[in-house]
Motif scaffolding. Structure first.
Motif, PDB file in Angstrom:
ATOM      1  N   PHE A   1       3.032   1.878   4.050  1.00 22.27           N
ATOM      2  CA  PHE A   1       4.013   2.956   4.090  1.00 22.27           C
ATOM      3  C   PHE A   1       3.614   3.942   5.179  1.00 22.27           C
TER       4      PHE A   1
ATOM      5  N   ALA B   1      -5.914   0.423   3.652  1.00 18.90           N
ATOM      6  CA  ALA B   1      -4.994  -0.551   4.271  1.00 18.90           C
ATOM      7  C   ALA B   1      -5.706  -1.301   5.389  1.00 18.90           C
TER       8      ALA B   1
ATOM      9  N   ASP C   1      -7.211  11.338   3.406  1.00 18.13           N
ATOM     10  CA  ASP C   1      -7.957  10.817   4.554  1.00 18.13           C
ATOM     11  C   ASP C   1      -9.385  11.333   4.593  1.00 18.13           C
TER      12      ASP C   1
ATOM     13  N   LYS D   1       0.613   2.320  13.168  1.00 19.07           N
ATOM     14  CA  LYS D   1      -0.087   2.060  11.894  1.00 19.07           C
ATOM     15  C   LYS D   1       0.011   0.584  11.521  1.00 19.07           C
TER      16      LYS D   1
ATOM     17  N   LYS E   1      -3.471  -1.441  11.227  1.00 20.67           N
ATOM     18  CA  LYS E   1      -3.907  -1.838   9.875  1.00 20.67           C
ATOM     19  C   LYS E   1      -3.610  -3.314   9.597  1.00 20.67           C
TER      20      LYS E   1
ATOM     21  N   ALA F   1       0.124   4.037  -1.844  1.00 19.91           N
ATOM     22  CA  ALA F   1      -0.610   5.258  -2.224  1.00 19.91           C
ATOM     23  C   ALA F   1      -0.706   6.219  -1.049  1.00 19.91           C
TER      24      ALA F   1
ATOM     25  N   LEU G   1       0.848  -1.191   0.000  1.00 20.90           N
ATOM     26  CA  LEU G   1       0.000   0.000   0.000  1.00 20.90           C
ATOM     27  C   LEU G   1       0.881   1.237   0.000  1.00 20.90           C
TER      28      LEU G   1
ATOM     29  N   PRO H   1     -12.515   5.896   3.404  1.00 18.93           N
ATOM     30  CA  PRO H   1     -12.168   4.568   3.938  1.00 18.93           C
ATOM     31  C   PRO H   1     -10.658   4.456   4.101  1.00 18.93           C
TER      32      PRO H   1
HETATM   33  N1  CTP Z   1      -3.710   4.277   3.810  1.00 18.80           N
HETATM   34  C1  CTP Z   1      -4.801   3.761   3.165  1.00 18.80           C
HETATM   35  N2  CTP Z   1      -5.992   4.421   3.184  1.00 18.80           N
HETATM   36  C2  CTP Z   1      -6.107   5.586   3.823  1.00 18.80           C
HETATM   37  C3  CTP Z   1      -4.985   6.148   4.499  1.00 18.80           C
HETATM   38  C4  CTP Z   1      -3.812   5.454   4.454  1.00 18.80           C
HETATM   39  O1  CTP Z   1      -4.675   2.685   2.551  1.00 18.80           O
HETATM   40  N3  CTP Z   1      -7.269   6.223   3.841  1.00 18.80           N
HETATM   41  C5  CTP Z   1      -2.444   3.512   3.811  1.00 18.80           C
HETATM   42  C6  CTP Z   1      -1.327   4.169   3.048  1.00 18.80           C
HETATM   43  O2  CTP Z   1      -1.286   3.721   1.694  1.00 18.80           O
HETATM   44  C7  CTP Z   1      -0.113   3.701   3.828  1.00 18.80           C
HETATM   45  C8  CTP Z   1      -0.606   3.561   5.249  1.00 18.80           C
HETATM   46  O3  CTP Z   1      -2.011   3.411   5.133  1.00 18.80           O
HETATM   47  O4  CTP Z   1       0.347   2.436   3.428  1.00 18.80           O
HETATM   48  C9  CTP Z   1      -0.297   4.729   6.129  1.00 18.80           C
HETATM   49  O5  CTP Z   1      -0.735   5.920   5.504  1.00 18.80           O
HETATM   50  P1  CTP Z   1      -0.656   7.311   6.265  1.00 18.80           P
HETATM   51  O6  CTP Z   1      -1.311   8.350   5.438  1.00 18.80           O
HETATM   52  O7  CTP Z   1       0.743   7.513   6.726  1.00 18.80           O
HETATM   53  O8  CTP Z   1      -1.512   6.963   7.537  1.00 18.80           O
HETATM   54  P2  CTP Z   1      -2.885   7.417   8.099  1.00 18.80           P
HETATM   55  O9  CTP Z   1      -3.513   6.198   8.660  1.00 18.80           O
HETATM   56  O10 CTP Z   1      -3.671   8.177   7.066  1.00 18.80           O
HETATM   57  O11 CTP Z   1      -2.428   8.350   9.291  1.00 18.80           O
HETATM   58  P3  CTP Z   1      -2.052   9.917   9.323  1.00 18.80           P
HETATM   59  O12 CTP Z   1      -2.342  10.475   7.959  1.00 18.80           O
HETATM   60  O13 CTP Z   1      -2.940  10.428  10.383  1.00 18.80           O
HETATM   61  O14 CTP Z   1      -0.599   9.941   9.698  1.00 18.80           O
END
Ligand code: CTP
Length: 402
Positions: A325, A309, A279, A339, A343, A275, A273, A306
């Motif tokens: 990531f 991950a 959020d 995370k 996840k 991408a 994952l 959603p």
């Molecule tokens: N990810 C995802 N779907 C989302 C947000 C994140 O699949 N809506 C995945 C990203 O592709 C990545 C991991 O979750 O592999 C962490 O993404 P990140 O943006 O760092 O984490 P968040 O859970 O969104 O936390 P924050 O932005 O609050 O740091």
């Protein structure tokens, strides 16, 4: 590992060419079938007669055979070979490979290569560390070429330093490792998310982020070059995927990305994952362009997207490997571990925005891989393709057990 493999051995004109005879012998002893392609300068250092005797095949050097006029097809060689090894690779040959200067049979063969290419550089230490050579080596790495780094020691010039061609045994080891990974990954289904997502506000505006998709695409290309069956689900990006066999599904929003991922994930052996998913998305998308006139400002109501991950992670089957990531600005390790756990991931690739070599739109990245058991492996700054190779090499131990 090498039994029955078709290997093109490219030899260019450096003093280490004499070691190519030993390398050739080792490859043959391991059961490989080897076709030598030598540059005109290479023949100044080792004779085609020696190489033909060792390989059991006439050596290819010119575009046409001098006596019969027969055309040597570099295209056919590209189709025949499972691996091309260029050893020794001089600074000049590396430069020509990096820039597509096809003025000899070795370079045309390289440019037609459908197979993995491996390069063992050999040159004087100053030539090796010259910015021009380093730039060319970086280009080759970005193009997916495996570099068998030169060793340090006594050089033909009488100087001592980094530049000696790696020993033939080590080059054979690298070839064996390549085929081992290939075997492990062959037919494995890999799903990769890449790029940003765009969340529409109205027909002309969106909420997005700076993700270029380069890291996700590099991982996809590296997996594909190692024989995996790759699907990329990409948000809006401006880059192309090189890798004819990669399936690419283009999406715009997080919801679309999630929908497409759910169709593929259950069947995947590995899910990466990469991408940068938005959020939040606007609660409502205006059907017509929102006008400036008549308002002093505006407040957008956002709703949570959603977590792709976490959604996929919750449905993970035993045996599947999930890699996420985490791009952080502070408390990097703690945030990444959180995370990873929330996840249900097996590995998380951590990079910090505080690192000048990491982050959005860059060609390089600097990562630490953290496993579910808390082990952390830190890597130096590298091209994104090289980082992709490190990630796969790290997962490789896990993959081979499945
Ligand atoms: N990810 C995802 N779907 C989302 C947000 C994140 O699949 N809506 C995945 C990203 O592709 C990545 C991991 O979750 O592999 C962490 O993404 P990140 O943006 O760092 O984490 P968040 O859970 O969104 O936390 P924050 O932005 O609050 O740091």
């Amino acid at each position: 590992m090498l039994k029955g493999k078709h290997i093109v051995l490219g030899i260019s004109g450096g003093i280490a060419a004499y070691k190519a005879a030993y390398l050739l012998r080792l490859l043959i002893r391991k059961g490989a079938e080897v076709q030598v392609v030598i540059t005109p300068n290479g023949k100044e250092f080792i004779t085609p007669a020696t190489l033909a005797a060792l390989s059991g095949k006439p050596v290819v050097s010119e575009f046409f055979a001098a006596n019969t006029g027969e055309w040597h097809s570099h295209v056919d060689l590209g189709l025949w070979a499972d691996l091309m090894i260029v050893a020794p690779a001089t600074a000049s040959t590396i430069g020509k490979m990096a820039n597509g200067i096809a003025d000899n049979m070795l370079i045309t063969t390289y440019l037609s290569a459908k197979e993995q290419v491996m390069v063992a550089p050999a040159m004087d230490l100053d030539m090796w560390r010259h910015p021009s050579t380093q730039r060319n080596v970086e280009t080759l790495k970005r193009d997916g070429v495996i570099i068998v780094e030169p060793a340090s020691g006594e050089l033909a010039s009488g100087l001592s330093g980094k530049g000696r061609m790696e020993e033939p045994e080590k080059i054979v080891e690298a070839a064996e490792k390549y085929f081992a990974t290939q075997e492990t990954l062959c037919g494995k289904k890999v799903l990769i998310t890449a790029g940003p997502t765009y969340e529409n506000i109205d027909p002309v505006r969106f909420i997005g982020n700076y993700s270029s998709g380069k890291m996700g695409f590099a991982i996809a290309e590296e997996f594909a070059s190692r024989g995996a069956d790759v699907t990329v689900i990409a948000g809006p990006v401006n880059i192309c995927l090189s890798g004819e066999d990669i399936r690419r599904i283009d999406v715009t929003s997080a919801k679309e990305m999630c929908r497409e991922c759910e169709k593929v994930a259950a069947d995947a052996d590995v899910v990466v994952l990469a991408a940068a998913v938005a959020d939040y998305a606007p609660a409502e998308v205006a059907e017509t362009k929102i006008k400036r006139e008549g308002s002093d400002g505006m407040t957008l109501k956002l709703v949570k997207n959603p977590d792709i991950a976490a959604t996929l992670g919750a449905a993970k089957r035993p045996g599947q490997i999930f890699v996420g990531f985490a791009l952080e600005t502070d408390h990097e390790y703690e945030n990444a571990c959180k995370k990873l756990k929330n996840k249900n991931l097996d590995w998380i690739v951590l990079n910090s925005l505080r690192d000048p070599e990491a982050g959005f739109m860059k060609d390089t990245n600097k990562i630490t891989m953290v496993s579910a058991s808390g082990e952390a492996l830190a890597f130096g700054a590298k091209s994104k393709r090289q980082v992709a190779a490190d990630i796969i090499d790290t997962l490789f131990g896990e993959l081979s057990g499945k």
